[in-house]
Scaffold this active site. Structure first.
Site, PDB file in Angstrom:
ATOM      1  N   HIS A  87       1.064  -1.138   0.146  1.00 46.58           N
ATOM      2  CA  HIS A  87       0.118   0.133   0.092  1.00 46.58           C
ATOM      3  C   HIS A  87       0.782   1.210  -0.052  1.00 46.58           C
ATOM      4  O   HIS A  87       0.231   2.365  -0.535  1.00 46.58           O
ATOM      5  CB  HIS A  87      -0.874   0.002   1.154  1.00 46.58           C
ATOM      6  CG  HIS A  87      -1.758  -1.207   1.523  1.00 46.58           C
ATOM      7  ND1 HIS A  87      -2.573  -1.613   0.426  1.00 46.58           N
ATOM      8  CD2 HIS A  87      -2.068  -2.157   2.632  1.00 46.58           C
ATOM      9  CE1 HIS A  87      -3.214  -2.624   0.711  1.00 46.58           C
ATOM     10  NE2 HIS A  87      -3.001  -2.944   1.942  1.00 46.58           N
ATOM     11  N   HIS A 112       5.462   7.784   5.670  1.00 49.38           N
ATOM     12  CA  HIS A 112       5.190   7.038   4.513  1.00 49.38           C
ATOM     13  C   HIS A 112       4.827   7.809   3.428  1.00 49.38           C
ATOM     14  O   HIS A 112       4.919   8.995   3.777  1.00 49.38           O
ATOM     15  CB  HIS A 112       4.282   5.796   4.673  1.00 49.38           C
ATOM     16  CG  HIS A 112       2.859   6.359   5.022  1.00 49.38           C
ATOM     17  ND1 HIS A 112       2.378   6.598   6.582  1.00 49.38           N
ATOM     18  CD2 HIS A 112       1.666   6.741   4.356  1.00 49.38           C
ATOM     19  CE1 HIS A 112       1.375   7.059   6.537  1.00 49.38           C
ATOM     20  NE2 HIS A 112       0.878   7.066   5.336  1.00 49.38           N
ATOM     21  N   HIS A 114       2.704   8.767  -0.223  1.00 49.32           N
ATOM     22  CA  HIS A 114       1.502   8.564  -1.330  1.00 49.32           C
ATOM     23  C   HIS A 114       1.924   9.326  -2.604  1.00 49.32           C
ATOM     24  O   HIS A 114       2.234  10.475  -2.729  1.00 49.32           O
ATOM     25  CB  HIS A 114       0.173   9.108  -0.802  1.00 49.32           C
ATOM     26  CG  HIS A 114      -0.196   8.490   0.412  1.00 49.32           C
ATOM     27  ND1 HIS A 114      -0.963   7.286   0.509  1.00 49.32           N
ATOM     28  CD2 HIS A 114       0.243   8.646   1.822  1.00 49.32           C
ATOM     29  CE1 HIS A 114      -1.208   6.855   1.806  1.00 49.32           C
ATOM     30  NE2 HIS A 114      -0.570   7.827   2.654  1.00 49.32           N
ATOM     31  N   HIS A 131       3.563  11.489   4.861  1.00 52.62           N
ATOM     32  CA  HIS A 131       2.621  11.354   6.063  1.00 52.62           C
ATOM     33  C   HIS A 131       3.639  10.905   7.301  1.00 52.62           C
ATOM     34  O   HIS A 131       4.282   9.840   7.451  1.00 52.62           O
ATOM     35  CB  HIS A 131       1.396  10.671   6.216  1.00 52.62           C
ATOM     36  CG  HIS A 131       0.579  11.226   5.193  1.00 52.62           C
ATOM     37  ND1 HIS A 131      -0.527  10.354   4.867  1.00 52.62           N
ATOM     38  CD2 HIS A 131       0.088  12.469   4.522  1.00 52.62           C
ATOM     39  CE1 HIS A 131      -1.361  11.224   3.819  1.00 52.62           C
ATOM     40  NE2 HIS A 131      -0.746  12.216   3.742  1.00 52.62           N
ATOM     41  N   THR A 198      -6.142   7.909   6.225  1.00 58.25           N
ATOM     42  CA  THR A 198      -6.595   7.983   4.916  1.00 58.25           C
ATOM     43  C   THR A 198      -6.566   6.517   4.389  1.00 58.25           C
ATOM     44  O   THR A 198      -6.979   6.239   3.229  1.00 58.25           O
ATOM     45  CB  THR A 198      -5.717   8.834   4.029  1.00 58.25           C
ATOM     46  OG1 THR A 198      -4.311   8.051   3.767  1.00 58.25           O
ATOM     47  CG2 THR A 198      -5.489  10.121   4.428  1.00 58.25           C
ATOM     48  N   THR A 199      -6.447   5.657   5.142  1.00 57.93           N
ATOM     49  CA  THR A 199      -6.565   4.015   4.869  1.00 57.93           C
ATOM     50  C   THR A 199      -7.241   3.369   5.718  1.00 57.93           C
ATOM     51  O   THR A 199      -7.520   3.883   6.854  1.00 57.93           O
ATOM     52  CB  THR A 199      -5.124   3.529   4.780  1.00 57.93           C
ATOM     53  OG1 THR A 199      -4.541   3.608   6.063  1.00 57.93           O
ATOM     54  CG2 THR A 199      -4.387   4.106   3.913  1.00 57.93           C
TER      55      THR A 199
END
Length: 247
Positions: A87, A112, A114, A131, A198-199
């Site tokens: 992810h 992490h 995105h 993030h 957000t996950t």
């Protein structure tokens, strides 16, 4: 059971929950098709919050002028493990780094990425977003978001990028300890709102701090992350609803 032990177990549970949401390759969700964001809330009862009213990411606009206090960052080199969970690519952080806001200390757990960015600023999407995920001693969460624009190579990312795991489930010890402080921009001015992870499980009650100043990453660095992910790993913009956005 002592109060201190209860708090320790609570923080451990929260940390594992965040790690599960943001780092578990065994989570049965994704960014495409039936497992994609539009269906997250229906995939499992634990994901019910994904249909909530205070979800992230959002388009940051329509700000309210506010006297926002400076964030007291106390980061040191501590990124000691890098992993690919299918992810995102995530750097896990050793204890000892934190930020302080609202008279509360939030400990840095991991950061992490995105691509493209999840949050937008006044309608603008960025090619990459980081993030930095924190938790206080009671398990309350705070996320610092940082945007990257395409430009010169980012030397602060070089160590992590040189060890970026190519396959889901891969992880390794960092050869050079990552320093989150060196990734942050010179200006620490920020936008603020309340939102969620957000996950999945999309837990709400998360304090969000979005850096106003973006930093650069080279086209090659951005492409290297996109190549490892094989697809965009950004949740679509969520409704702001009645939430105030402060600047």
């Amino acid at each position: 059971m002592s109060k201190s032990l209860i708090l320790a177990l609570s923080l451990l549970t929260t940390t594992l929950s965040v790690s599960s949401a943001l780092a578990s390759s065994g989570s049965h969700w994704g960014y495409e098709g039936k497992m994609g964001p539009a269906n997250w809330a229906q995939l499992t009862p634990e994901n019910g919050a994904c249909a909530g009213k205070n979800q992230s990411p959002i388009n940051l606009t329509g700000f309210i002028e506010s006297d926002l206090k400076a964030i007291d960052f106390s980061y040191r080199a501590g990124g000691n493990e890098i992993l690919n969970n299918g992810h995102t690519v995530q750097v896990n952080y050793a204890k000892g780094s934190s930020m302080k806001i609202d008279n509360i200390q939030f400990n840095l757990l991991q950061f992490h990425f995105h691509a493209p960015s999840e949050n937008h600023i006044m309608g603008k999407s960025y090619p990459l977003e980081a993030h930095f995920v924190h938790a206080d001693k009671e398990g309350n969460l705070a996320v610092v978001a940082l945007m990257f624009e395409e430009g010169k190579e980012n030397s602060a990312l070089a160590g992590a990028w040189s060890q970026m795991p190519a396959h889901a489930g891969d992880k390794s010890v960092m050869k050079t300890t990552a320093d989150a402080n060196k990734i942050l921009p010179a200006s620490k001015d920020y936008y603020r709102f309340n939102g969620s992870l957000t996950t999945p499980p999309c837990s709400e009650g998360v304090r969000w701090f979005v850096m106003k100043e973006a930093v650069s990453a080279s086209k090659e660095q951005i492409h290297a992350f996109e190549k490892v992910m094989h697809h965009g790993n950004n949740r679509p913009i969520q409704a702001t609803n009645a939430r105030p956005l402060l600047k």
